[in-house]
Design a protein around this motif. Structure first.
Motif, short mmCIF file in Angstrom:
data_model
loop_
_atom_site.label_atom_id
_atom_site.label_comp_id
_atom_site.label_asym_id
_atom_site.label_seq_id
_atom_site.Cartn_x
_atom_site.Cartn_y
_atom_site.Cartn_z
N ASP A 415 -1.91 6.78 -10.69
CA ASP A 415 -0.97 7.53 -9.86
C ASP A 415 -1.22 7.31 -8.37
O ASP A 415 -0.38 7.64 -7.54
N SER A 416 -2.39 6.78 -8.04
CA SER A 416 -2.69 6.49 -6.64
C SER A 416 -1.69 5.49 -6.08
O SER A 416 -1.23 4.58 -6.78
N VAL A 417 -1.32 5.69 -4.82
CA VAL A 417 -0.38 4.77 -4.16
C VAL A 417 -1.12 3.92 -3.12
O VAL A 417 -0.53 3.47 -2.14
N ARG A 418 -2.39 3.68 -3.32
CA ARG A 418 -3.23 2.95 -2.36
C ARG A 418 -2.66 1.56 -2.06
O ARG A 418 -2.69 1.10 -0.91
N LEU A 419 -2.13 0.89 -3.09
CA LEU A 419 -1.64 -0.48 -2.88
C LEU A 419 -0.39 -0.50 -2.01
O LEU A 419 -0.21 -1.40 -1.20
N TYR A 420 0.46 0.51 -2.17
CA TYR A 420 1.65 0.60 -1.33
C TYR A 420 1.26 0.90 0.12
O TYR A 420 1.84 0.38 1.06
N ARG A 421 0.26 1.77 0.28
CA ARG A 421 -0.16 2.16 1.62
C ARG A 421 -0.83 0.98 2.34
O ARG A 421 -0.65 0.79 3.53
N GLN A 422 -1.59 0.18 1.58
CA GLN A 422 -2.26 -0.96 2.18
C GLN A 422 -1.26 -2.00 2.70
O GLN A 422 -1.51 -2.67 3.69
N THR A 423 -0.13 -2.12 1.99
CA THR A 423 0.87 -3.12 2.39
C THR A 423 1.98 -2.51 3.23
O THR A 423 2.95 -3.21 3.58
N GLY A 424 1.87 -1.22 3.54
CA GLY A 424 2.86 -0.56 4.39
C GLY A 424 4.22 -0.39 3.74
O GLY A 424 5.25 -0.36 4.44
N LYS A 425 4.24 -0.27 2.42
CA LYS A 425 5.52 -0.19 1.72
C LYS A 425 5.95 1.24 1.41
O LYS A 425 6.98 1.44 0.77
N GLU A 426 5.18 2.23 1.82
CA GLU A 426 5.61 3.62 1.65
C GLU A 426 6.51 3.98 2.83
O GLU A 426 6.03 4.38 3.89
N GLU A 427 7.79 3.85 2.63
CA GLU A 427 8.72 3.98 3.74
C GLU A 427 9.36 5.37 3.84
O GLU A 427 10.02 5.68 4.83
N ASN A 428 9.19 6.20 2.81
CA ASN A 428 9.77 7.55 2.85
C ASN A 428 9.12 8.37 3.95
O ASN A 428 7.90 8.49 4.02
N LYS A 429 9.94 8.92 4.82
CA LYS A 429 9.42 9.63 5.99
C LYS A 429 8.55 10.83 5.60
O LYS A 429 7.57 11.14 6.28
N ALA A 430 8.90 11.49 4.50
CA ALA A 430 8.16 12.69 4.11
C ALA A 430 6.72 12.39 3.72
O ALA A 430 5.81 13.18 3.99
N VAL A 431 6.47 11.24 3.08
CA VAL A 431 5.13 10.94 2.55
C VAL A 431 4.41 9.85 3.33
O VAL A 431 3.25 9.56 3.05
N ARG A 432 5.08 9.25 4.31
CA ARG A 432 4.50 8.10 5.02
C ARG A 432 3.13 8.41 5.62
O ARG A 432 2.22 7.58 5.60
N ASN A 433 2.96 9.62 6.14
CA ASN A 433 1.70 10.01 6.77
C ASN A 433 1.01 11.14 6.01
O ASN A 433 0.28 11.93 6.59
N SER A 434 1.25 11.20 4.70
CA SER A 434 0.70 12.29 3.89
C SER A 434 -0.54 11.90 3.10
O SER A 434 -1.06 12.69 2.31
N GLY A 435 -1.00 10.67 3.29
CA GLY A 435 -2.18 10.24 2.54
C GLY A 435 -1.83 9.86 1.12
O GLY A 435 -0.66 9.77 0.73
N ASP A 436 -2.85 9.67 0.32
CA ASP A 436 -2.68 9.26 -1.07
C ASP A 436 -2.39 10.47 -1.96
O ASP A 436 -2.48 11.62 -1.53
N ARG A 437 -2.08 10.18 -3.22
CA ARG A 437 -1.87 11.25 -4.20
C ARG A 437 -3.24 11.71 -4.70
O ARG A 437 -3.84 11.08 -5.57
N ILE A 438 -3.67 12.83 -4.18
CA ILE A 438 -5.01 13.31 -4.51
C ILE A 438 -5.12 13.84 -5.93
O ILE A 438 -6.15 13.74 -6.57
N ALA A 439 -4.01 14.41 -6.44
CA ALA A 439 -4.05 15.01 -7.77
C ALA A 439 -2.68 14.97 -8.43
O ALA A 439 -1.64 14.80 -7.76
N THR A 440 -2.67 15.12 -9.76
CA THR A 440 -1.43 15.15 -10.56
C THR A 440 -1.41 16.41 -11.41
O THR A 440 -2.39 16.75 -12.06
N TRP A 441 -0.26 17.09 -11.40
CA TRP A 441 -0.01 18.23 -12.29
C TRP A 441 1.16 17.84 -13.19
O TRP A 441 2.20 17.39 -12.72
N LEU A 442 1.00 18.02 -14.51
CA LEU A 442 2.01 17.58 -15.47
C LEU A 442 2.39 18.70 -16.43
O LEU A 442 1.61 19.07 -17.31
#
Length: 522
Positions: A415-442
């Motif tokens: 669930d981590s988005v580290r690879l998207y963040r490393q390549t700058g592909k997280e373009e959504n304004k809401a999450v762009r500067n929100s860091g990685d997904r620290i946890a998942t609730w299902l």
């Protein structure tokens, strides 16, 4: 017009996409659509009973009506994948064949009436947004084959209509051959031979049209020729055998992942362990003795929750009775008409695609509604994390709702988005500067009769689908690095209708809620 009802079905109900096989909930709507089509045909034929050109179509209509009534009587009919495939195949293939008249079947003087009638049916069907297509047949056939492989199902019993304790009508020779043609496009040659042999036997005994039987025999001949010169590659077997040894522990495997997450040995071994966990819980009594249950306390003293530790390091928890039936129904009903095929992202590009490793449909629900806002606050209370939804630097993401399809699953992933963040592909304004997904609730919104478990292959851990419960785990270590041990998967749904709602919690907003450890390795 006699087919106005179909036009109403196509424009009166709006859907995000027309694909059907990837959502059991959508498949459940098909019998009612078919019922209306049958009724419209009946009304038309009442006034055309003297026309001989309709005799064959009337026989088709009578047999189809019986099958349709079975599906209407049982609301769980398509939750059985055999029934689901049969329904999709009938709508996509048999209706088309029944409304296509060959020259030898035409009756002099009645040609125009019969042909016009069939043209109206076919053109009206095309306007129904949920009417299955050839792509749905391919997806459904792949789903059945996937289920047979993952759960080690006996093909003869599957074709005979039996899946464990669940029984239905056997598949016909034509239906089996339709599946066989899809299997032919895969690398499962030994599996293909079993399906081919059965389809040839069935079509011979059922006196199926000669062209279909000849096609099956020709395909079998080609396969035998290709297998004769093909040497079996046992490299996959070797990797599978590793899963029974000491080389399958999460710590050792996760360390082998490269920075871009593309270590083939880990992924091969992870996948084989995933399939094994989908079939059965492989934990021993000694493993289970380390686990425990507790009442999870919150910042409000009188609010507690029943929490079960299904794994301790890293912690994976299953919270029981944390969402009511009414709330679950609200989520399902609210998202039902927003569903579209679940996508998979490409971390090295900005694009997304329909991946074969993920068969479901999904929708997003934000916290601007009372029920979803209430659920988000509940998650924050039970986890101690901030779940605030903001336009920029959000602390969490909206609820993502999933309904799985025929043989629906999500193969091992992080669930981590580290690879998207490393390549700058997280373009959504809401999450762009929100860091990685620290946890998942299902949240689990429905029960599933067989299959559908959430499994963690590198931890040998299996979480069953339990309506009203929720799984929770951290995707990151306390030092902020991704915890690759939490690679997880949604097992194929063998029997049932699986609905889940997940919320990803981001790093921003958690600095004083989940503090960094003094040890850099934690």
């Amino acid at each position: 017009m006699l087919f106005d009802f179909i036009l109403f079905m196509s424009v009166g109900t709006i859907y995000a996409c027309g694909e059907v096989f990837s959502s059991v909930d959508r498949m459940k709507q098909l019998p009612k659509i078919e019922q209306k089509l049958i009724a419209a045909c009946d009304r038309f034929l009442e006034h055309k009973h003297k026309i001989h050109g309709f005799a064959k179509f009337k026989r088709f209509l009578d047999s189809t009506r019986k099958e349709n009534e079975k599906a209407l009587r049982d609301e769980t009919y398509v939750e059985n994948p055999i029934n689901g495939f049969r329904l999709l195949w009938r709508l996509s293939e048999r209706w088309l064949a029944a409304t296509t008249t060959s020259r030898t079947e035409k009756v002099i003087g009645d040609d125009d009436t019969v042909s016009d009638f069939f043209v109206k049916i076919r053109s009206s069907i095309k306007k129904v947004s949920l009417w299955p297509t050839a792509d749905d047949i391919t997806g459904a056939a792949n789903g059945l084959v996937r289920l047979s492989l993952v759960f080690n199902l006996d093909i003869n019993q599957l074709i005979g209509g039996s899946i464990g304790h669940y029984h239905t009508e056997p598949l016909t020779g034509d239906e089996v051959f339709a599946i066989t043609k899809v299997v032919y496009q895969t690398e499962e040659k030994l599996e293909l031979m079993a399906w081919l042999n059965k389809s040839v036997d069935l079509m011979t005994s059922e006196n199926t049209e000669a062209k279909h039987a000849d096609e099956a025999i020709e395909l079998k001949t080609k396969l035998l020729a290709s297998m004769k010169n093909r040497k079996r590659d046992d490299s996959v077997d070797k990797n599978i055998n590793k899963c029974n040894g000491s080389g399958c522990h999460g710590d050792s495997l996760s360390e082998k992942l490269t920075s871009n997450g593309q270590n083939s040995e880990v992924h091969t071994t992870c996948h084989s362990m995933y399939e094994q966990l989908c079939r059965e819980n492989t934990r021993t009594a000694a493993d289970n003795s380390k686990l425990h249950c507790q009442y999870q306390t919150t910042s409000i003293p009188f609010i507690k929750a029943k929490a079960e530790y299904v794994h301790t390091d890293p912690p994976i928890m299953l919270f029981h009775d944390v969402i009511s039936d009414i709330e679950s129904y609200w989520i399902i009903n609210t998202s039902r008409h927003m569903l579209s095929r679940s996508l998979m992202g490409k971390f090295n590009t900005s694009g997304e695609y329909f991946g074969k490793k993920r068969i479901s449909q999904s929708a997003w629900i934000y916290d601007d509604l009372d029920v979803s806002a209430k659920l988000s606050k509940r998650i924050g209370l039970l986890t101690g994390l901030s779940t605030r939804l903001l336009e920029e630097e959000t602390h969490a993401e909206p609820f993502q709702i999933h309904n799985y399809g025929l043989g629906g699953m999500y193969e091992p992933h992080e669930d981590s988005v580290r690879l998207y963040r490393q390549t700058g592909k997280e373009e959504n304004k809401a999450v762009r500067n929100s860091g990685d997904r620290i946890a998942t609730w299902l949240f689990y919104l429905t029960d599933v009769k067989v299959g559908g478990a959430t499994v963690f292959p590198l931890l040998n851990t299996r979480v069953p689908v339990t309506k009203g419960s929720a799984a929770f785990w951290y995707n990151l270590k306390q030092n902020g690095d991704p915890d690759m041990r939490t690679i997880h998967a949604g097992c194929p749904v063998l029997i049932g209708d699986k609905w889940v709602a997940n919320k990803w919690i981001r790093e921003v907003g958690q600095m004083f809620r989940r503090k960094c450890a003094l040890d850099r390795d934690l």
